[in-house]
Scaffold this motif. Structure first.
Motif, short mmCIF file in Angstrom:
data_model
loop_
_atom_site.label_atom_id
_atom_site.label_comp_id
_atom_site.label_asym_id
_atom_site.label_seq_id
_atom_site.Cartn_x
_atom_site.Cartn_y
_atom_site.Cartn_z
N LYS A 13 -1.99 -17.69 -12.72
CA LYS A 13 -0.63 -17.34 -12.31
C LYS A 13 -0.52 -17.20 -10.81
CE LYS A 13 0.52 -14.93 -16.62
NZ LYS A 13 0.99 -13.66 -17.22
N THR A 14 -1.67 -17.09 -10.13
CA THR A 14 -1.65 -16.93 -8.68
C THR A 14 -1.16 -18.21 -8.02
OG1 THR A 14 -3.56 -15.46 -8.85
CG2 THR A 14 -3.01 -16.32 -6.66
N PRO A 15 -0.15 -18.16 -7.15
CA PRO A 15 0.35 -19.36 -6.48
C PRO A 15 -0.74 -20.07 -5.69
CG PRO A 15 1.84 -17.51 -6.15
CD PRO A 15 0.60 -16.95 -6.77
N TYR A 16 -0.58 -21.38 -5.50
CA TYR A 16 -1.58 -22.16 -4.79
C TYR A 16 -1.80 -21.65 -3.37
CZ TYR A 16 -1.65 -25.72 -8.47
OH TYR A 16 -1.81 -26.39 -9.66
N TYR A 17 -0.73 -21.23 -2.69
CA TYR A 17 -0.91 -20.80 -1.30
C TYR A 17 -1.79 -19.55 -1.23
CZ TYR A 17 2.18 -16.69 -1.09
OH TYR A 17 2.73 -15.44 -1.24
N ALA A 46 -3.44 -30.77 3.70
CA ALA A 46 -2.56 -31.05 2.57
C ALA A 46 -3.01 -32.33 1.87
CB ALA A 46 -1.11 -31.18 3.04
N LYS A 47 -3.42 -33.33 2.65
CA LYS A 47 -3.85 -34.61 2.07
C LYS A 47 -5.15 -34.46 1.31
CE LYS A 47 -4.73 -39.42 3.34
NZ LYS A 47 -4.78 -40.42 4.47
N SER A 52 1.05 -29.46 -0.93
CA SER A 52 2.12 -29.82 -0.01
C SER A 52 1.85 -29.20 1.36
CB SER A 52 3.47 -29.33 -0.54
OG SER A 52 3.53 -27.91 -0.50
N ILE A 53 2.45 -29.78 2.39
CA ILE A 53 2.31 -29.21 3.75
C ILE A 53 2.88 -27.80 3.78
CG2 ILE A 53 3.09 -29.43 6.13
CD1 ILE A 53 2.93 -32.43 5.83
N THR A 54 3.97 -27.58 3.04
CA THR A 54 4.59 -26.24 3.01
C THR A 54 3.63 -25.20 2.45
OG1 THR A 54 6.79 -27.20 2.75
CG2 THR A 54 6.53 -24.89 2.12
N THR A 55 2.91 -25.57 1.38
CA THR A 55 1.95 -24.64 0.77
C THR A 55 0.83 -24.30 1.74
OG1 THR A 55 2.41 -25.46 -1.45
CG2 THR A 55 0.32 -24.35 -1.13
N GLN A 58 2.14 -21.98 4.44
CA GLN A 58 2.27 -20.60 3.96
C GLN A 58 0.93 -19.87 4.05
OE1 GLN A 58 4.32 -21.53 0.07
NE2 GLN A 58 5.41 -19.66 0.58
N SER A 59 -0.14 -20.55 3.64
CA SER A 59 -1.48 -19.94 3.68
C SER A 59 -1.88 -19.63 5.11
CB SER A 59 -2.51 -20.88 3.04
OG SER A 59 -2.16 -21.18 1.71
N TYR A 60 -1.71 -20.62 6.00
CA TYR A 60 -2.08 -20.42 7.40
C TYR A 60 -1.27 -19.29 8.03
CZ TYR A 60 -5.07 -24.61 7.92
OH TYR A 60 -6.08 -25.52 7.85
#
Length: 472
Positions: A13-17, A46-47, A52-55, A58-60
């Motif tokens: 359930k934990t989001p990818y980011y 991301a690649k 996604s770049i957005t994900t 968010q992490s960074y």
């Protein structure tokens, strides 16, 4: 540059980011990624991960906020200097979040005994109901920055409320919203400069943060004493363009109220000197005796009045929503500088407050606390009269959420203040307050205390403890 190859669990359930954040944080804390090491760009990571770049961004960003990474312009992201033991065990993200919630609860529990708190002062269930509706039905609006002038819905509700409660007629376009009176005053200082005003007269005693803002913005300042009937109008600057900051309906320190005749004198001063009046309608809703006092802005000829209001004292302290109503002649001035400012007031809180007012909850709340505070004030005065009739005099009992106490004690004033705060009662010195009583015997000290957060049932005990500390 080491490869970043997290194992992403689609079933969790934990989001990818958060999974990516946890992987990188773990690598930094265990020493697998070292200080100064460069991370892959957003696009390349991301690649390689299929995210996604957005994900990835968010992490960074979370790692940047927490200090694990630093960003160098035109260069990229690098590992910061983190002081940790090597190869330490790093808890899972879910455990971290649980610990953070626990830490917050412990922090609140630790701080709570240091302050008085009365849950009867505000119905958070109604506030939550309005906020949940905004989050459920209007969440798309929260993805965009707020209007620098303030949300249109809240400005509309404020204009309606001012007309009904204070007799002030204005359009939403005349209203500017910001996070607190100090931020509003900063905007006002800029607008006054554009009007050619460089001189401000301020009440003495008065609200020091406002004085400091005008001082720091380079305005010439004239302190003007406050008497029983309000500001000494005859001592205002003459023959120069200026602005004067007044609280005619309830002076914040002395509780002085400016009579209607004096109000028209003040309006005449502004007209004759091509000047402005800044009306701080401090705690105007909280009046406990006599007829309601109309706002200066509601009177005929008030087109030179700039009206200031705030919700922090009528809602709860953490809501820093203040506003000003500009004269119609100045209404367009803010739009010319709006691009230089971002809205400092939470958009979510603005929309929640707008709904709180639209549903009638705010008006009901004002009636409730006016009655509650009136009862508290009467109980406070009665208890001091019973327990220290010759040593403590209560002054300013008509409005607001505080009273002035004139205390005759062998203790120094600073200790009296410290004693009050030890019981969780906020208190301040009133500054250069004129004599508030004909009794000027040695040992007299004046102190403002805020009684609104003391539960009604506790007032007798609190007064008993205060008297014991101050007089023994």
């Amino acid at each position: 540059m080491k490869a970043i190859l997290p194992v992403l669990d689609d079933s969790r359930k934990t989001p990818y980011y958060q999974q990516l954040y946890s992987y990188i944080r773990n690598a930094i804390l265990t020493g697998e990624m070292t200080e100064g090491e460069k991370l892959p760009s957003l696009r390349s990571l991301a690649k390689s991960t299929g995210l996604s770049i957005t994900t990835v961004e968010q992490s960074y960003n979370q790692l940047l906020v927490e200090g694990y990474l630093t960003a160098r312009p035109q260069s990229g992201f690098y590992v910061s200097r983190v002081l940790t033991g090597s190869k330490q065990t790093v808890p899972a993200v879910s455990d971290i979040l649980t610990q953070e919630v626990s830490s917050l609860e412990e922090s609140v529990k630790t701080d709570a005994p240091a302050m008085q708190y009365d849950p009867e002062c505000f119905d958070f269930n109604k506030w939550k109901k309005c906020m949940n509706k905004i989050l459920t039905d209007f969440s798309p609006a929260l993805f965009f920055e707020g209007d620098p002038q303030g949300e249109a819905g809240l400005r509309t509700e404020i204009s309606r409320y001012l007309y009904m409660s204070r007799g002030v007629s204005c359009s939403p376009d005349q209203i500017i919203i910001a996070a607190g009176t100090q931020q509003i005053t900063n905007h006002l200082a800029t607008l006054l400069r554009r009007q050619g005003v460089e001189h401000v007269a301020l009440e003495s005693p008065g609200y020091m943060p406002v004085r400091n803002i005008f001082r720091d913005r380079g305005f010439a300042i004239t302190p003007v004493e406050v008497r029983e009937n309000g500001l000494a109008i005859e001592k205002l600057p003459a023959n120069i363009r200026a602005a004067t900051y007044v609280s005619p309906s309830n002076h914040a320190v002395t509780g002085a109220v400016m009579p209607i005749g004096r109000r028209y004198e003040l309006l005449n001063w502004a007209d004759e000197n091509d000047s402005y009046i800044i009306e701080d309608d401090y705690d105007s809703e909280l009046r406990y005796s006599g007829k309601p006092i109309p706002a200066l802005k509601s009177l005929a000829g008030s087109d030179r009045v700039i009206y200031l209001g705030s919700f922090s004292s009528t809602l709860f302290g953490a809501v820093k929503i203040s506003y000003m109503v500009l004269p119609a002649s100045m209404a367009g001035d803010f739009s010319s500088i709006a691009g230089d400012y971002s809205q400092t007031c939470s958009k979510l809180e603005q929309l929640t407050l707008a709904m709180f007012m639209e549903t009638g909850y705010y008006q009901t709340h004002i009636k409730k606390i006016r009655k509650l505070y009136s009862q508290k004030l009467a109980r406070l005065v009665d208890e001091f009269e019973k327990k220290a009739p010759d040593s403590i005099k209560v002054i300013n009992t008509l409005s607001g959420s505080n009273v002035i106490l004139q205390i005759y004690s062998e203790k120094p004033a600073k200790q009296l203040k410290k004693d009050a705060e030890s019981l969780g009662i906020p208190s301040v010195f009133p500054g250069n307050l004129p004599a508030v009583s004909a009794d000027t015997r040695k040992g007299s000290a004046t102190l403002i205390i805020y009684y609104n957060q003391i539960p009604l049932k506790d007032i007798a005990d609190v007064v008993d403890r205060l008297v014991g500390l101050w007089l023994n």
